[in-house]
Design a protein around this motif. Structure first.
Motif, short mmCIF file in Angstrom:
data_model
loop_
_atom_site.label_atom_id
_atom_site.label_comp_id
_atom_site.label_asym_id
_atom_site.label_seq_id
_atom_site.Cartn_x
_atom_site.Cartn_y
_atom_site.Cartn_z
N SER A 114 0.85 -1.19 0.00
CA SER A 114 0.00 0.00 0.00
C SER A 114 0.89 1.24 0.00
CB SER A 114 -0.90 0.01 1.23
OG SER A 114 -0.12 0.23 2.40
N GLU A 165 -1.98 -0.81 -10.11
CA GLU A 165 -2.79 -0.74 -8.89
C GLU A 165 -3.64 -2.00 -8.82
OE1 GLU A 165 -6.01 2.10 -6.59
OE2 GLU A 165 -5.12 2.78 -8.47
N ARG A 176 -6.63 -4.25 -6.46
CA ARG A 176 -7.67 -4.24 -5.42
C ARG A 176 -7.56 -5.54 -4.65
NH1 ARG A 176 -9.35 0.86 -4.79
NH2 ARG A 176 -9.78 1.78 -6.80
N ARG A 212 -9.93 -1.58 1.90
CA ARG A 212 -10.28 -0.31 1.29
C ARG A 212 -9.04 0.45 0.81
NH1 ARG A 212 -14.38 2.46 5.31
NH2 ARG A 212 -14.37 4.00 3.66
N HIS A 217 -5.48 1.10 -1.31
CA HIS A 217 -5.00 0.91 -2.68
C HIS A 217 -3.66 0.17 -2.56
CE1 HIS A 217 -7.91 3.68 -4.53
NE2 HIS A 217 -7.84 4.28 -3.34
#
Length: 151
Positions: free
Chosen positions: A35, A65, A67, A72, A74
């Motif tokens: 992250s 990036e 998920r 929540r 990135h």
């Protein structure tokens, strides 16, 4: 210096911003996605500078990036096929960079498949580009000789 510092130095010498070079180096040498907060802590850099570097790197295609279900945050990972942004265009620098990448590869453990894949591809690209630049220089010299001979 750490292996990530060595790789970041290669990128910074070819004109990259220092933080972007450091972010990409850490991500290239890590299999797990990180992250922005993880990167900021790892690099001891501000969240803002890491965010700016991530935007630069994702815009160039060098970082993806991700998920993560249930999170929540990135998350980010180095692209396996780095874009042109990771490449320098100076023959001597290409070979120095390839040598540093070779040292990094030699220091990887047997289970570090992701970093090995990314670094091997980068090393192959650097060596290929050096050969290509040499052929271009030779073709340019031939062109100049023919041009000058014709005049």
């Amino acid at each position: 210096m750490t292996p990530a510092d060595d790789l970041a130095a290669v990128l910074a010498r070819s004109g990259w911003s220092r933080v972007a070079a450091r972010v990409l180096a850490v991500l290239m040498l890590t299999d797990e996605p990180l992250s922005s907060a993880d990167l900021a802590a790892e690099l001891r850099a501000s969240a803002g500078s890491v965010s700016t570097a991530i935007r630069e790197l994702t815009g160039r295609g060098d970082v993806r990036e991700l998920r993560v279900p249930g999170s929540r945050r990135h998350w980010f990972r180095a692209a396996d096929d780095l874009g042109d942004g990771a490449v320098v265009h100076d023959g001597a620098q290409l070979l120095r960079s390839a040598a540093i990448v070779a040292e990094l590869l030699a220091g990887l453990g047997p289970d570090e498949d992701g970093p090995r894949r990314r670094l091997t591809r980068l090393q192959d690209r650097l060596v290929w580009l050096d050969g290509h630049l040499q052929r271009m220089d030779s073709a340019w010299a031939d062109h100049v000789r023919h041009r000058d001979h014709a005049s």
